[in-house]
Every structure is written in structure tokens, then in C-alpha cells.
Design a protein around this motif. Sequence first.
Motif, PDB file in Angstrom:
ATOM      1  N   ALA A 118       0.910  -1.021  -0.118  1.00  0.00           N
ATOM      2  CA  ALA A 118       0.008  -0.105  -0.113  1.00  0.00           C
ATOM      3  C   ALA A 118       0.910   1.308   0.036  1.00  0.00           C
ATOM      4  O   ALA A 118       0.543   2.163  -0.731  1.00  0.00           O
ATOM      5  N   LYS A 119       1.896   1.173   0.721  1.00  0.00           N
ATOM      6  CA  LYS A 119       2.933   2.422   0.890  1.00  0.00           C
ATOM      7  C   LYS A 119       3.605   2.468  -0.511  1.00  0.00           C
ATOM      8  O   LYS A 119       3.586   3.750  -0.882  1.00  0.00           O
ATOM      9  N   GLU A 120       4.278   1.692  -0.879  1.00  0.00           N
ATOM     10  CA  GLU A 120       4.577   1.693  -2.110  1.00  0.00           C
ATOM     11  C   GLU A 120       4.055   2.199  -3.353  1.00  0.00           C
ATOM     12  O   GLU A 120       4.526   3.080  -3.991  1.00  0.00           O
ATOM     13  N   LEU A 121       2.790   1.694  -3.606  1.00  0.00           N
ATOM     14  CA  LEU A 121       2.029   1.976  -4.771  1.00  0.00           C
ATOM     15  C   LEU A 121       0.879   3.065  -4.226  1.00  0.00           C
ATOM     16  O   LEU A 121       0.286   3.678  -5.269  1.00  0.00           O
ATOM     17  N   ARG A 122       1.079   3.735  -3.057  1.00  0.00           N
ATOM     18  CA  ARG A 122      -0.067   4.602  -2.822  1.00  0.00           C
ATOM     19  C   ARG A 122      -1.339   4.392  -2.940  1.00  0.00           C
ATOM     20  O   ARG A 122      -2.076   4.984  -3.608  1.00  0.00           O
ATOM     21  N   ILE A 123      -1.909   3.280  -2.641  1.00  0.00           N
ATOM     22  CA  ILE A 123      -3.094   2.938  -2.882  1.00  0.00           C
ATOM     23  C   ILE A 123      -3.906   2.370  -1.332  1.00  0.00           C
ATOM     24  O   ILE A 123      -3.177   1.449  -0.743  1.00  0.00           O
ATOM     25  N   CYS A 124      -4.793   2.408  -0.896  1.00  0.00           N
ATOM     26  CA  CYS A 124      -5.490   1.964  -0.080  1.00  0.00           C
ATOM     27  C   CYS A 124      -5.995   0.459  -0.264  1.00  0.00           C
ATOM     28  O   CYS A 124      -6.364   0.302  -1.436  1.00  0.00           O
ATOM     29  N   ILE A 125      -6.080  -0.673   0.542  1.00  0.00           N
ATOM     30  CA  ILE A 125      -6.187  -2.020   0.431  1.00  0.00           C
ATOM     31  C   ILE A 125      -7.011  -2.410   1.622  1.00  0.00           C
ATOM     32  O   ILE A 125      -6.638  -2.326   2.665  1.00  0.00           O
ATOM     33  N   VAL A 126      -7.972  -3.118   1.264  1.00  0.00           N
ATOM     34  CA  VAL A 126      -8.775  -3.971   2.082  1.00  0.00           C
ATOM     35  C   VAL A 126      -8.436  -5.435   1.872  1.00  0.00           C
ATOM     36  O   VAL A 126      -9.012  -6.033   0.759  1.00  0.00           O
ATOM     37  N   PRO A 127      -7.272  -5.954   2.325  1.00  0.00           N
ATOM     38  CA  PRO A 127      -6.803  -7.333   2.018  1.00  0.00           C
ATOM     39  C   PRO A 127      -7.934  -8.671   2.631  1.00  0.00           C
ATOM     40  O   PRO A 127      -7.368  -9.565   3.359  1.00  0.00           O
ATOM     41  N   GLY A 128      -9.130  -8.638   2.061  1.00  0.00           N
ATOM     42  CA  GLY A 128      -9.824  -9.349   2.252  1.00  0.00           C
ATOM     43  C   GLY A 128     -10.139  -9.720   3.645  1.00  0.00           C
ATOM     44  O   GLY A 128     -10.277  -8.595   4.601  1.00  0.00           O
ATOM     45  N   THR A 129      -9.595 -10.783   4.242  1.00  0.00           N
ATOM     46  CA  THR A 129      -9.797 -11.258   5.762  1.00  0.00           C
ATOM     47  C   THR A 129      -8.725 -12.056   5.832  1.00  0.00           C
ATOM     48  O   THR A 129      -8.204 -12.816   4.953  1.00  0.00           O
ATOM     49  N   ILE A 130      -7.965 -11.923   7.078  1.00  0.00           N
ATOM     50  CA  ILE A 130      -6.747 -12.486   7.297  1.00  0.00           C
ATOM     51  C   ILE A 130      -7.151 -13.406   8.544  1.00  0.00           C
ATOM     52  O   ILE A 130      -7.664 -12.881   9.507  1.00  0.00           O
ATOM     53  N   ILE A 131      -6.906 -14.871   8.515  1.00  0.00           N
ATOM     54  CA  ILE A 131      -6.982 -15.505   9.861  1.00  0.00           C
ATOM     55  C   ILE A 131      -6.217 -15.436  10.875  1.00  0.00           C
ATOM     56  O   ILE A 131      -4.976 -15.666  10.461  1.00  0.00           O
ATOM     57  N   GLU A 132      -6.333 -15.031  12.054  1.00  0.00           N
ATOM     58  CA  GLU A 132      -5.361 -14.873  12.955  1.00  0.00           C
ATOM     59  C   GLU A 132      -5.537 -15.919  14.273  1.00  0.00           C
ATOM     60  O   GLU A 132      -6.839 -16.221  14.625  1.00  0.00           O
ATOM     61  N   SER A 133      -4.406 -16.325  14.716  1.00  0.00           N
ATOM     62  CA  SER A 133      -4.759 -17.277  16.087  1.00  0.00           C
ATOM     63  C   SER A 133      -4.459 -16.364  17.269  1.00  0.00           C
ATOM     64  O   SER A 133      -3.856 -15.472  17.355  1.00  0.00           O
ATOM     65  N   ASP A 134      -5.540 -16.619  18.362  1.00  0.00           N
ATOM     66  CA  ASP A 134      -5.478 -15.997  19.523  1.00  0.00           C
ATOM     67  C   ASP A 134      -5.589 -17.220  20.603  1.00  0.00           C
ATOM     68  O   ASP A 134      -6.680 -17.551  20.942  1.00  0.00           O
ATOM     69  N   GLY A 135      -4.445 -17.545  20.990  1.00  0.00           N
ATOM     70  CA  GLY A 135      -4.344 -18.809  21.772  1.00  0.00           C
ATOM     71  C   GLY A 135      -4.738 -20.140  20.812  1.00  0.00           C
ATOM     72  O   GLY A 135      -4.131 -20.219  19.831  1.00  0.00           O
ATOM     73  N   ASN A 136      -5.773 -20.743  21.397  1.00  0.00           N
ATOM     74  CA  ASN A 136      -6.167 -21.985  20.534  1.00  0.00           C
ATOM     75  C   ASN A 136      -7.432 -21.588  19.741  1.00  0.00           C
ATOM     76  O   ASN A 136      -8.017 -22.344  19.193  1.00  0.00           O
TER      77      ASN A 136
END
Length: 302
Positions: free
Chosen positions: A86-104
Motif C-alpha cells: 500500500a505504501k509503495e503503490l500509494r493505494i488503500c487496500i482491504v486485504p480481504g480477511t486474514i485468519i489470526e490465532s489467539d491462543g487456541n
Amino acid sequence: MRHIDYYLCKMAPTYKVALVQLHPKPLAPAQNYEKAAAFIRDAASKGCHLAVLPEYHLTSWVADRPGFKESCADSLQYLQQYQALAKELRICIVPGTIIESDGNSLQNIAYFISSNGDIAGRYQKKNLWHPERRHLVSSAHEPHMAFDTPLGRVGLLICWDLAFPEAFRELIADGAQIICVPTFWSLRDVSDEGYALNSDGEALFLNSTVVARAFENTCAVVFVNAGGPPEKDEDTSFAGLSQVGVPHLGSLGRLGRAEGMSIVDLDMDVLRIAEENYKVREDMQGEGWHYAYTRIRDGSKL
């Protein structure tokens, strides 16, 4: 009254929005990221201000497969790569969704990355589709919050959230003008009995609801779904149909079911005209507003 000032302005910008309808390969985040980045670079070269990707675009939704949880382990790495892009291209991005772990536990997270690479907003999926509930944790009673971006005030929702008008109402009560909805929605997300009633029923659901939410909230709904493989063209169970819903105009830039990208010119002046006509936000801020939960946040009036 800070949220209504936008609608009093007679000179509103037009933003170019890229709807990046990817076909994610299961459990292949590196490969899927490279494909997404290529689309985003193309969008930036065409002057786009915002690129939006689908839900589960890094891994696909294969939660019952061995290795699904492990494939989500590098979520922070990909988020940082999108920030750098985003910084390189000067474009806003909504990167879909990203699955994150929070403990188990696993959380399904959408981000809004500004054109300087900073994270402007983060949202954890609240309304989980029934099969997701065995694997994911909902944001439950956390409020829906809008946030400031280079494109104005924006809100994030994810997939099945689309079915709940309350989510949209809470976001526009917080001033959202654009609501981005990354999605992973199939034509076969219903039972055989439901599918037999209408094999195109899910497409009808999506096309109807995206436009209805835009009209009833005087906002733009940027809906981006996963698509099928391009080599199979429209012969796929992936629903696709990524589009921007806008009041007065309806659906803009709607894609079919195959992988691809559509670029939409989003004229923000349309939202001003819609609000002047329908006065949804004005009514919500009035003392006599019937549905108090959309007017009261944290114990104080908007």
C-alpha cells in the motif's frame, strides 16, 4: 454533528475502486498473496484509490482439512506485506480477511490499510456462518465502529454480516460513508432442499441485499466475493458477483462468477444526493428517532 458535514458539501470526490475477485487456492497463502499483489499493482497502475479482496483469499475456506490452522500461522507476515505494498503503490487496500490465532482460537479479521501503509481500521467477524462456528470466535458484543481514511469515513463487515441490517445501521450511526464487505459466498451455501427451490437463489440474495443496504443507509457498499477459476468461466459453484451498491444507481461494476477484476468510479456526490432525498442520517440524529440504539453510542448522543 461532525458526521453530517460531509453531506453538506456540494463538491464531493470520485474514487476509483478495484474489486479484486480472486479464486483462492486452498492452503496456499504464498501463491495466493502473489496473485493478489499482481492484481493490486494492476489496479494502482490504472489510478485506483482502493483495492478490496475477498474473505479467506489467502487460504480459501477449508477449515476441516489438516493443515488449515497451520496455514494461518503467517498472518502477520502477509498483513505487513500488504502494508508495504500500500505504501509503495500509494493505494488503500482491504486485504480481504486474514485468519489470526489467539491462543487456541481462530479469528477472521478484516483490515483497512491506508495509502501510507498504516492500519486505519480493524474488524473481527461478528456474524459467523453456521459451519464457521466450530472453528472461529466471533467479536460478539463489541460495537461496530467506523474509522477515518483517505476516502472518508469507512466501515468494515464480513460476508454473513451482510444479512444483518443492524450492523449497517450501527456503522452509519458512526458516520460511515463507504462499507467494505469482503466475502466468501457460494451458490451451494444452502441445503439441497433450499437449492432445489432456486438454484440461483444465493445470487438473488446477494444482488438484492447489496443494493438494498446501499439505499436504506445512503452509503456505498463495496462487496467483493471469491470467484471461480478463470479457465472454467462461469461454470462454478462460486457465486462471485462482486459489485458496488450505490443508492439511486444500484449495482456498479458487477462481475460474473469467474476470477477477475472490475474497476468502479465511485462518485461520492451520489451519497450526498441520496441523503438529501431520503434523510436517513438526519432522521437518525433527530430527538424523536424511534430506534434509540442507533442514536446512542457509549451512553451519549451522536
